[in-house]
Design a protein around this motif. Structure first.
Motif, PDB file in Angstrom:
ATOM      1  N   PHE A   1       1.578  -3.992   1.893  1.00  0.00           N
ATOM      2  CA  PHE A   1       2.518  -3.913   3.387  1.00  0.00           C
ATOM      3  C   PHE A   1       2.853  -5.348   3.631  1.00  0.00           C
ATOM      4  CE2 PHE A   1       4.155  -3.493   7.402  1.00  0.00           C
ATOM      5  CZ  PHE A   1       5.051  -2.282   7.257  1.00  0.00           C
ATOM      6  N   HIS A   2       1.978  -6.240   3.811  1.00  0.00           N
ATOM      7  CA  HIS A   2       2.238  -7.495   4.328  1.00  0.00           C
ATOM      8  C   HIS A   2       2.900  -8.368   3.340  1.00  0.00           C
ATOM      9  CE1 HIS A   2       0.217  -6.897   8.145  1.00  0.00           C
ATOM     10  NE2 HIS A   2      -0.868  -6.819   7.659  1.00  0.00           N
TER      11      HIS A   2
ATOM     12  N   ILE B   1       5.410  -1.737  -3.659  1.00  0.00           N
ATOM     13  CA  ILE B   1       6.159  -1.181  -2.514  1.00  0.00           C
ATOM     14  C   ILE B   1       5.591   0.185  -2.218  1.00  0.00           C
ATOM     15  CG2 ILE B   1       8.343  -0.317  -2.035  1.00  0.00           C
ATOM     16  CD1 ILE B   1       9.479  -2.728  -3.727  1.00  0.00           C
ATOM     17  N   ALA B   2       5.237   0.992  -3.166  1.00  0.00           N
ATOM     18  CA  ALA B   2       4.920   2.502  -2.949  1.00  0.00           C
ATOM     19  C   ALA B   2       3.611   2.319  -2.188  1.00  0.00           C
ATOM     20  CB  ALA B   2       4.820   3.066  -4.407  1.00  0.00           C
ATOM     21  N   SER B   3       2.661   1.595  -2.564  1.00  0.00           N
ATOM     22  CA  SER B   3       1.466   1.429  -1.860  1.00  0.00           C
ATOM     23  C   SER B   3       1.769   1.169  -0.489  1.00  0.00           C
ATOM     24  CB  SER B   3       0.527   0.503  -2.361  1.00  0.00           C
ATOM     25  OG  SER B   3      -0.691   0.261  -1.774  1.00  0.00           O
ATOM     26  N   ALA B   4       2.445   0.159  -0.014  1.00  0.00           N
ATOM     27  CA  ALA B   4       2.832  -0.308   1.345  1.00  0.00           C
ATOM     28  C   ALA B   4       3.166   0.803   1.834  1.00  0.00           C
ATOM     29  CB  ALA B   4       3.737  -1.582   1.358  1.00  0.00           C
TER      30      ALA B   4
ATOM     31  N   LEU C   1       9.596   3.670  -8.955  1.00  0.00           N
ATOM     32  CA  LEU C   1       9.471   3.270  -7.412  1.00  0.00           C
ATOM     33  C   LEU C   1       9.459   5.052  -6.961  1.00  0.00           C
ATOM     34  CD1 LEU C   1       8.812   2.060  -4.861  1.00  0.00           C
ATOM     35  CD2 LEU C   1      11.406   1.537  -4.862  1.00  0.00           C
ATOM     36  N   VAL C   2      10.393   5.591  -7.184  1.00  0.00           N
ATOM     37  CA  VAL C   2      10.808   6.953  -6.743  1.00  0.00           C
ATOM     38  C   VAL C   2       9.501   7.860  -7.092  1.00  0.00           C
ATOM     39  CG1 VAL C   2      11.952   9.188  -6.737  1.00  0.00           C
ATOM     40  CG2 VAL C   2      13.358   6.679  -6.749  1.00  0.00           C
TER      41      VAL C   2
ATOM     42  N   SER D   1       4.703  10.411  -4.591  1.00  0.00           N
ATOM     43  CA  SER D   1       2.942  10.636  -5.087  1.00  0.00           C
ATOM     44  C   SER D   1       2.402  10.622  -3.669  1.00  0.00           C
ATOM     45  CB  SER D   1       2.460   9.964  -6.049  1.00  0.00           C
ATOM     46  OG  SER D   1       2.394   8.607  -5.362  1.00  0.00           O
ATOM     47  N   HIS D   2       2.796  10.094  -2.674  1.00  0.00           N
ATOM     48  CA  HIS D   2       2.351   9.879  -1.271  1.00  0.00           C
ATOM     49  C   HIS D   2       2.682  10.856  -0.490  1.00  0.00           C
ATOM     50  CE1 HIS D   2       0.630   6.017  -2.242  1.00  0.00           C
ATOM     51  NE2 HIS D   2       1.566   5.571  -2.559  1.00  0.00           N
TER      52      HIS D   2
END
Length: 258
Positions: A14-15, A120-123, A151-152, A157-158
């Motif tokens: 995220f950072h 990006i997805a993790s963030a 990415l989509v 998945s979250h």
């Protein structure tokens, strides 16, 4: 231990991505001087951004907004597709303005590669989990973003993450969205006479338009078909967008010759 590791990895991502690839879509007050500048650039055809919608410069396409709302009731991925200039980005921002609290909505500016998509997805996933509320992610696909389908897939998945995509027809045709862990709703954009009439009426209510006596004249000059960008430019500027661009090119050529 595994949970702690996942949390720390999400915070690190995220950072790393915040302000670079991930941007908050936030509301703000717009001064009168800024509104005039925004109006000038918006009606001249510059790429739309959220400030244009906050300034209420667009004519809300209520039927299309309702279609987006319906799409998200049955899927967590909704794709707005159409030719360049059909108002995909503006429609997406109009939907975002009323879809959820500003703390839960984000725009992705670029997807560099599969590694960037994973980061990006993790963030976003970590932030959504920390908020304890659903997030809405807007992805305005750049022609060079080849990793956006990945990415989509990773985003949805979250749990709690929804994705709104705006993409050109040709880029959607090349994309592979198979394997996305959610249904995908697709909404195509084109401009017909009925919608053009509603947009014209909305522009007349906002601006002192003197170029045409009425909609029929504007529609006839437009030629009865084409992108929304061209129609709005012709109505608000009194000339075809192609003519203005040709004039600018001619002016540059004249200065070079001089």
């Amino acid at each position: 231990i595994l949970g702690i590791g996942q949390f720390l990895a999400g915070r690190q991502a995220f950072h790393r991505e915040w302000g670079m690839s991930i941007h908050a879509v936030v509301d703000s007050e717009i001064a009168d001087d800024d509104r005039e500048k925004l109006a000038s650039e918006f009606y001249m055809g510059v790429p739309a951004n959220y400030l244009h919608v906050l300034a209420d410069l667009d004519v809300s396409r209520d039927a299309k907004v309702a279609a987006l709302q319906s799409g998200f009731r049955s899927a967590r991925v909704v794709v707005i597709h159409g030719a360049s200039g059909q108002g995909k980005t503006t429609l997406a921002y109009r939907y975002l303005s009323g879809a959820c609290p500003e703390a839960c909505r984000f725009r992705i500016s670029a997807v560099r590669d599969r590694g960037s998509a994973a980061s990006i997805a993790s963030a976003i996933g970590s932030h959504t989990h920390a908020l304890g509320a659903p997030s809405l992610v807007f992805l305005d696909v750049n022609p060079h973003d080849e990793a956006w389908p990945e990415l989509v897939r990773l985003l949805v998945s979250h749990t709690g993450v929804r994705v709104l995509v705006s993409v050109r027809e040709e880029d959607l045709a090349r994309a592979d969205l198979s394997g996305t862990p959610s249904a995908v709703e697709k909404i195509g954009l084109s401009l017909d006479e009925d919608e053009a009439r509603r947009i014209y009426d909305g522009l007349v209510a906002r601006l002192p338009l003197n170029q045409y006596l009425g909609f029929d004249d504007a529609w006839a000059a437009f030629g009865g078909g084409g992108p929304l960008l061209e129609f709005v430019h012709r109505v608000t500027q009194g000339q075809a967008l192609a003519d203005r661009l040709q004039g600018q090119v001619q002016s540059i050529e004249d200065r070079v010759r001089a």
